[in-house]
Design an enzyme around this catalytic site. Sequence first.
Site, PDB file in Angstrom:
ATOM      1  N   HIS A  24     -22.189  35.751  -9.953  1.00  0.00           N
ATOM      2  CA  HIS A  24     -21.805  36.017  -8.562  1.00  0.00           C
ATOM      3  C   HIS A  24     -22.940  35.625  -7.612  1.00  0.00           C
ATOM      4  CE1 HIS A  24     -19.207  39.347 -10.480  1.00  0.00           C
ATOM      5  NE2 HIS A  24     -18.357  38.455  -9.997  1.00  0.00           N
TER       6      HIS A  24
ATOM      7  N   LYS B 292      -7.637  45.359 -13.230  1.00  0.00           N
ATOM      8  CA  LYS B 292      -8.876  45.650 -13.968  1.00  0.00           C
ATOM      9  C   LYS B 292      -9.227  47.129 -13.902  1.00  0.00           C
ATOM     10  CE  LYS B 292     -10.956  41.092 -13.305  1.00  0.00           C
ATOM     11  NZ  LYS B 292     -11.947  40.311 -12.556  1.00  0.00           N
TER      12      LYS B 292
ATOM     13  N   ARG C  13     -15.320  29.061 -12.914  1.00  0.00           N
ATOM     14  CA  ARG C  13     -16.242  28.928 -14.049  1.00  0.00           C
ATOM     15  C   ARG C  13     -15.782  27.836 -15.002  1.00  0.00           C
ATOM     16  NH1 ARG C  13     -15.818  35.089 -15.523  1.00  0.00           N
ATOM     17  NH2 ARG C  13     -13.711  34.422 -15.066  1.00  0.00           N
TER      18      ARG C  13
ATOM     19  N   SER D 281     -18.110  39.907 -15.526  1.00  0.00           N
ATOM     20  CA  SER D 281     -18.478  41.318 -15.405  1.00  0.00           C
ATOM     21  C   SER D 281     -17.937  42.117 -16.579  1.00  0.00           C
ATOM     22  CB  SER D 281     -17.924  41.902 -14.102  1.00  0.00           C
ATOM     23  OG  SER D 281     -18.493  41.275 -12.993  1.00  0.00           O
TER      24      SER D 281
HETATM   25  O1  PNS Z   1     -13.409  39.450  -9.010  1.00  0.00           O
HETATM   26  P1  PNS Z   1     -11.904  39.467  -9.158  1.00  0.00           P
HETATM   27  O2  PNS Z   1     -11.463  40.707  -9.921  1.00  0.00           O
HETATM   28  O3  PNS Z   1     -11.349  38.202  -9.773  1.00  0.00           O
HETATM   29  O4  PNS Z   1     -11.321  39.563  -7.665  1.00  0.00           O
HETATM   30  C1  PNS Z   1      -9.931  39.649  -7.433  1.00  0.00           C
HETATM   31  C2  PNS Z   1      -9.659  40.254  -6.040  1.00  0.00           C
HETATM   32  C3  PNS Z   1     -10.323  41.618  -5.907  1.00  0.00           C
HETATM   33  C4  PNS Z   1     -10.211  39.317  -4.972  1.00  0.00           C
HETATM   34  C5  PNS Z   1      -8.105  40.355  -5.908  1.00  0.00           C
HETATM   35  O5  PNS Z   1      -7.594  41.177  -6.918  1.00  0.00           O
HETATM   36  C6  PNS Z   1      -7.674  40.888  -4.544  1.00  0.00           C
HETATM   37  O6  PNS Z   1      -7.618  40.143  -3.596  1.00  0.00           O
HETATM   38  N1  PNS Z   1      -7.390  42.207  -4.476  1.00  0.00           N
HETATM   39  C7  PNS Z   1      -6.924  42.840  -3.263  1.00  0.00           C
HETATM   40  C8  PNS Z   1      -5.407  43.033  -3.317  1.00  0.00           C
HETATM   41  C9  PNS Z   1      -4.674  41.736  -3.012  1.00  0.00           C
HETATM   42  O7  PNS Z   1      -4.795  41.183  -1.939  1.00  0.00           O
HETATM   43  N2  PNS Z   1      -3.916  41.260  -4.000  1.00  0.00           N
HETATM   44  C10 PNS Z   1      -3.155  40.042  -3.873  1.00  0.00           C
HETATM   45  C11 PNS Z   1      -3.990  38.829  -4.184  1.00  0.00           C
HETATM   46  S1  PNS Z   1      -2.949  37.554  -4.725  1.00  0.00           S
END
Ligand code: PNS
Length: 166
Positions: free
Chosen positions: A16, A40, A89, A127
């Site tokens: 990150h 998650k 990645r 992570s």
């Molecule tokens: O680090 P990550 O877990 O890949 O991040 C994913 C994240 C937190 C950016 C995504 O789950 C998110 O945007 N969560 C907020 C809820 C949301 O908007 N969901 C729809 C996204 S398609």
Amino acid sequence: MKAIYPGSFDPVTFGHLDIISRAAKQVDHLVVAVLHNPDKKGLFTLEEKVELLKEVTKNIENVEIDSFSGLLSDYATQKNCSTMIRGLRATTDLEYEMQMALTNRKLNKEIDTLFMVSSSEYSYLSSSTVRQIAMFGGKVSCFVPKVVEDALKDKFEEAYDNGRRA
Ligand code: PNS
């Protein structure tokens, strides 16, 4: 130009930090936003993740750390910012990232997602792997900054003290 780098950062890793430091060079202002990923199982609280991110980015001037409980598309509206940064990645990330980018643009047509290719030394790092290594007492110093390593140690010691594993 202002951009948002959203993620669950549970916890922030060198992968990150690689994206944050490189993205910060490309934009005037970078908002690193901790959001909830319902897919998650979380280890750190939102507040803990924000604190760790603040600590490890304190020397990068144009980076702001924030958090939001809700949809990324709504957060983008609230922040008046339509540029999202995500790290890639490997090609295996692409399907999930494209789905997220397209969904976010459907929800808020202003949103565009820019992908940055992770540095090769972090292309395998996640992570969830770090959490797993720390859970079993493995060495994580090559994956995360010292402050995160200490926080992981505390987290799992706390879990043991409470008679359970986190
Ligand atoms: O680090 P990550 O877990 O890949 O991040 C994913 C994240 C937190 C950016 C995504 O789950 C998110 O945007 N969560 C907020 C809820 C949301 O908007 N969901 C729809 C996204 S398609």
